[in-house]
Motif scaffolding. Structure first.
Motif, PDB file in Angstrom:
ATOM      1  N   ILE A  96      38.116  31.531  38.927  1.00  0.00           N
ATOM      2  CA  ILE A  96      37.483  32.800  39.730  1.00  0.00           C
ATOM      3  C   ILE A  96      38.437  33.713  40.370  1.00  0.00           C
ATOM      4  N   THR A  97      38.116  35.192  39.875  1.00  0.00           N
ATOM      5  CA  THR A  97      39.049  36.035  40.403  1.00  0.00           C
ATOM      6  C   THR A  97      38.251  36.803  41.491  1.00  0.00           C
ATOM      7  N   LEU A  98      38.965  38.086  42.116  1.00  0.00           N
ATOM      8  CA  LEU A  98      38.575  38.850  43.033  1.00  0.00           C
ATOM      9  C   LEU A  98      37.422  39.413  42.216  1.00  0.00           C
ATOM     10  N   GLU A  99      37.436  40.041  40.997  1.00  0.00           N
ATOM     11  CA  GLU A  99      36.605  40.896  40.266  1.00  0.00           C
ATOM     12  C   GLU A  99      35.292  40.014  40.154  1.00  0.00           C
ATOM     13  N   HIS A 100      35.546  38.691  39.863  1.00  0.00           N
ATOM     14  CA  HIS A 100      34.168  37.657  39.798  1.00  0.00           C
ATOM     15  C   HIS A 100      33.280  37.963  41.314  1.00  0.00           C
TER      16      HIS A 100
END
Length: 223
Positions: free
Chosen positions: A128-132
């Motif tokens: 999971i990324t910041l954008e997610h």
């Protein structure tokens, strides 16, 4: 989560300016404005059966407010501030939108006795990324199970909140809910979109970590 009062709440924020003048003149104008705002607040809260708060910030930095002392539940309004603060971190190159967040958030989760993200949400949580998080594409279960229509809400979370209006809901309490820490995601990160307020609980922890805070409540939100 702020305490919720039994009555409905409304918040009115206005922008205005007072004419420049002497200190005495400014104080007099501010007093007159405060008196009129209080009259409006009382009138409207009786009309709409809710708590009214009105605040005016002048060009000179003077703040005039009126209303009662009722508590306001900001709710998802806080997501605006959290998202903006994280985008400032992106602009400062302290993090990027495609940065996996687990390595940054995990230390705070462990300190709260929760375990790492993959323990809470399964092995794919490590991707999971910041954008997610910010785009609601993480697949993390939502702690806010609200189904507000028809009122009143009867789902599990809102039932608990309204039964304990003065209770605090820190991150550990929200993330430890059985229907949140299920050990799996709702879907593969980035594959779908689903509104989940849990994303912004984790985003808040990420902000704390980026500020080098050792605990979530040590983060200086004014910064």
């Amino acid at each position: 989560m702020p305490a919720l009062s039994a009555s409905r709440t409304c918040l009115v924020v206005l922008g205005a300016s007072l004419a420049a003048g002497s200190a005495a003149g400014t104080a007099s104008a501010a007093a007159a404005l405060q008196k009129r705002l209080q009259e409006i607040a009382v009138e409207k809260q009786e009309l709409y059966n809710c708590s009214i708060g009105i605040a005016v910030e002048t060009g000179a930095g003077l703040v005039v407010s009126a209303g009662n002392d009722g508590s306001f539940a900001w709710g998802s309004v806080t997501k605006l501030a959290t998202g903006a603060a994280l985008m400032q971190q992106v602009a400062a190159r302290r993090i990027s939108l495609d940065t996996p967040v687990a390595p940054l958030i995990d230390p705070l989760l462990v300190r709260e006795g929760l375990g790492r993200m993959h323990v809470l949400f399964g092995p794919r949580a490590d991707s999971i990324t910041l954008e997610h998080l910010l785009a609601m594409k993480s697949g993390i279960p939502d702690y806010d199970t609200a189904t507000p229509y028809p009122p009143p809400p009867t789902d599990a979370f809102r039932k608990d909140v309204y039964a304990q209006p003065a209770a605090e809901w820190p991150p550990a309490r929200l993330l430890n809910l059985s229907y949140v820490r299920k050990g799996k995601l709702e879907f593969e990160p980035g594959a779908h979109w689903a509104y989940s307020s849990t994303n912004f609980v984790l985003a808040g922890l990420l902000l704390a970590r980026l500020s080098n805070a050792t605990r979530w409540d040590a983060y200086g939100q004014a910064a």
